[in-house]
Design a protein around this motif. Structure first.
Motif, mmCIF file in Angstrom:
data_model
loop_
_atom_site.group_PDB
_atom_site.id
_atom_site.type_symbol
_atom_site.label_atom_id
_atom_site.label_comp_id
_atom_site.label_asym_id
_atom_site.label_seq_id
_atom_site.Cartn_x
_atom_site.Cartn_y
_atom_site.Cartn_z
ATOM 1 N N UNK A 80 59.107 46.577 51.659
ATOM 2 C CA UNK A 80 58.130 47.453 51.167
ATOM 3 C C UNK A 80 56.740 47.114 51.460
ATOM 4 N N UNK A 81 56.741 45.821 51.799
ATOM 5 C CA UNK A 81 55.218 45.156 52.140
ATOM 6 C C UNK A 81 54.577 45.194 50.795
ATOM 7 N N UNK A 82 55.008 45.132 49.396
ATOM 8 C CA UNK A 82 54.586 45.111 48.346
ATOM 9 C C UNK A 82 53.588 43.432 48.278
ATOM 10 N N UNK A 83 54.358 42.422 48.486
ATOM 11 C CA UNK A 83 53.474 41.336 48.533
ATOM 12 C C UNK A 83 52.353 41.073 49.375
ATOM 13 N N UNK A 84 52.380 41.434 50.580
ATOM 14 C CA UNK A 84 51.010 41.382 51.483
ATOM 15 C C UNK A 84 49.912 42.418 50.804
ATOM 16 N N UNK A 85 50.386 43.613 50.188
ATOM 17 C CA UNK A 85 49.513 44.417 49.766
ATOM 18 C C UNK A 85 48.708 43.832 48.546
ATOM 19 N N UNK A 86 49.571 43.192 47.741
ATOM 20 C CA UNK A 86 49.047 42.496 46.505
ATOM 21 C C UNK A 86 48.176 41.452 46.719
ATOM 22 N N UNK A 87 48.506 40.669 47.845
ATOM 23 C CA UNK A 87 47.743 39.512 48.262
ATOM 24 C C UNK A 87 46.504 40.245 48.687
ATOM 25 N N UNK A 88 46.586 41.134 49.543
ATOM 26 C CA UNK A 88 45.157 41.528 50.106
ATOM 27 C C UNK A 88 44.465 42.339 48.938
ATOM 28 N N UNK A 89 44.735 42.568 47.841
ATOM 29 C CA UNK A 89 43.830 43.215 46.836
ATOM 30 C C UNK A 89 43.267 42.099 46.375
#
Length: 477
Positions: free
Chosen positions: A119-128
């Motif tokens: 889902x790419x949740x972690x990369x998105x959270x990292x970027x946020x």
């Protein structure tokens, strides 16, 4: 209702709430232990934004609830995100519209459920966090989850974009007995300390389970109603517990079931052979996850005679489930009430009281006056050595840096326990085995931990220290 206990946890939340810099807080602990309740009650359910992941939900389900939370909190027509990067960008846009100087508290509950495969949740959270939230002095981001292993791996021990980004982490532990006593009183549930201890030995210090009790009934009736009646309130709790903690729980359940049959603990090799879980990287992951979630405990091997550390089931509810609920469910709706008259009940109380004592080792050290002394606690399990010893188990060992070791024996009885000559002979035998196998040069103190105290007869003088159930109910100073 007021929050019982959790003073240290609330102090951390207060500090982060009043901080003048961005804060990223991770909270984890066993399911039903009260993580969400702590956060919601502390902030009076007043969040700038909050969302809860969906158990077993797919990526589209998680994005849907995130989108719904955005619309609810910001009261505007927000487009539906196509992926997690879109979702966090939409959150940023709404936060930018808030020009007040107030602290912006963001609460993401059951975060591990949001992180579905691919889902790419972690990369998105990292970027946020890295590109936006960490640059805002008014942001307090709180993330929470029952899957402690996910929190530890992806946030606390991250080697990627979230490495060293957490400003605080909070482990929410089961209540101690003194907190359980305050909890029951706050709910108007009347029980003696003996009854509270037995309730702990069945359910553990889990607020959700205690809150399910009906104050109109006694302990034994409540246990039957919660666990053994048809359509009992906690009827499917075991499956919910393990499947919420672990994505693939079969091996975790096998390990728990194997440990439930062994009161003294098992080595990794013994566990693999008895459970059928391959002794490789998979077993390592399972054991680490179960330790992180507070279901099993790891003890070191002081004698160095066996292969590595050994593991013991420490979750009271899981132990009780495999001992009684799994086999009795649906057979007798009054099983527990009827079981009390059987001798096997006293045997169970003995083993469960050992675990209760281990769970309250800090209170034991406090009573002994050694809270400030560096020490290690473990269970000693000897397998015997040919020509040297016949084997022995010591319920609790407190190995102190002041050159003293407390060997503790636990006894759960309704009346004060009367030591006999046979008891002392057995205690001396265990002490001898311990000395032979550990080769320790420290002084040995014999310690009795009882539910109702000791009869002060001639044999009592051979015991250096005595701990009672009332001591286990004392708050930690």
């Amino acid at each position: 209702m007021e929050i019982i206990g959790r003073e240290r946890e609330r102090e951390i939340l207060r500090r982060c709430e009043n901080s003048d810099k961005p804060e990223f807080v991770a909270i984890y602990g066993r399911r039903r232990v009260g993580k969400t309740y702590l956060v919601v009650e502390h902030f009076h359910n007043k969040f700038t934004f909050s969302v809860t992941g969906v158990s077993d939900g797919k990526t589209k389900d998680q994005l849907r609830v995130f989108h719904s939370a955005l619309k609810k909190h910001f009261q505007s027509d927000i487009p539906e995100p196509k992926n997690w990067f879109d979702a966090f960008i939409l959150l940023e846009e709404q936060l930018e519209k808030d020009i007040t100087l107030a602290r912006k508290v963001l609460f993401i509950d059951e975060m591990p459920w949001l992180d579905t495969p691919k889902s790419n949740f972690l990369p998105a959270l990292e970027h946020f966090w890295n590109s936006y939230a960490s640059r805002r002095k008014d942001i307090l981001l709180i993330v929470c989850g029952s899957a402690a292993s996910w929190i530890i791996k992806n946030l606390m021990n991250s080697y990627g974009g979230l490495h060293n980004r957490l400003t605080e982490n909070i482990v929410v532990e089961p209540y101690y007995l003194y907190e359980c006593e305050a909890f029951y009183r706050s709910r108007g549930i009347a029980m003696t300390r003996h009854q509270m201890a037995e309730a702990y030995m069945i359910l553990g210090g889990i607020p959700f389970y205690m809150d399910a009790m009906n104050k109109m009934y006694g302990l034994n009736q409540n246990i039957d109603m919660l666990l053994f009646e048809n359509n009992a309130k906690l009827e499917n709790e075991f499956n919910r517990l393990y499947n919420s903690l672990f994505r693939h729980a079969d091996n975790h359940i096998s390990i728990a079931k194997t440990l439930a049959k062994n009161n003294t603990g098992m080595t990794r090799k013994e566990l693999s052979q008895a459970s059928g879980v391959s002794d490789g990287g998979g077993l390592t992951k399972v054991l680490e996850e179960m330790v992180a979630c507070g279901l099993i405990g790891r003890s070191f091997d002081i004698s160095k005679k066996r292969n590595g550390d050994y593991y013991k089931l420490v979750d009271f509810y899981t132990l009780f489930y495999f001992k009684y609920i799994e086999t009795q469910k649906g057979n007798d709706p009054r099983f527990w009430t009827n079981y009390l008259s059987y001798p096997a009940h006293r045997t169970w109380c003995g083993y469960a009281f050992e675990r209760l004592s281990i769970a309250h080792s800090q209170q034991i050290k406090q009573k002994l006056g050694i809270s400030g002394v560096l020490s290690e606690t473990y269970v000693f399990r000897s397998i015997g050595q040919r020509g040297v010893s016949s084997g022995a188990q010591i319920d609790l060992v407190i190995d102190r840096k002041d050159d003293v070791i407390n060997l503790c024996e636990c006894k759960f009885t309704v009346q004060p326990y009367e030591l006999t000559e046979k008891d002392l002979a057995d205690f001396e035998r265990k002490k001898t085995v311990f000395l032979q196998e550990t080769a320790t040069k420290k002084a040995i103190h014999l310690t009795m931990i009882t539910s109702s105290g000791l009869v002060h007869n001639a044999y009592r003088n051979e015991i250096q220290s005595e701990i009672t159930l009332d001591d286990l109910f004392q708050p930690l100073l």
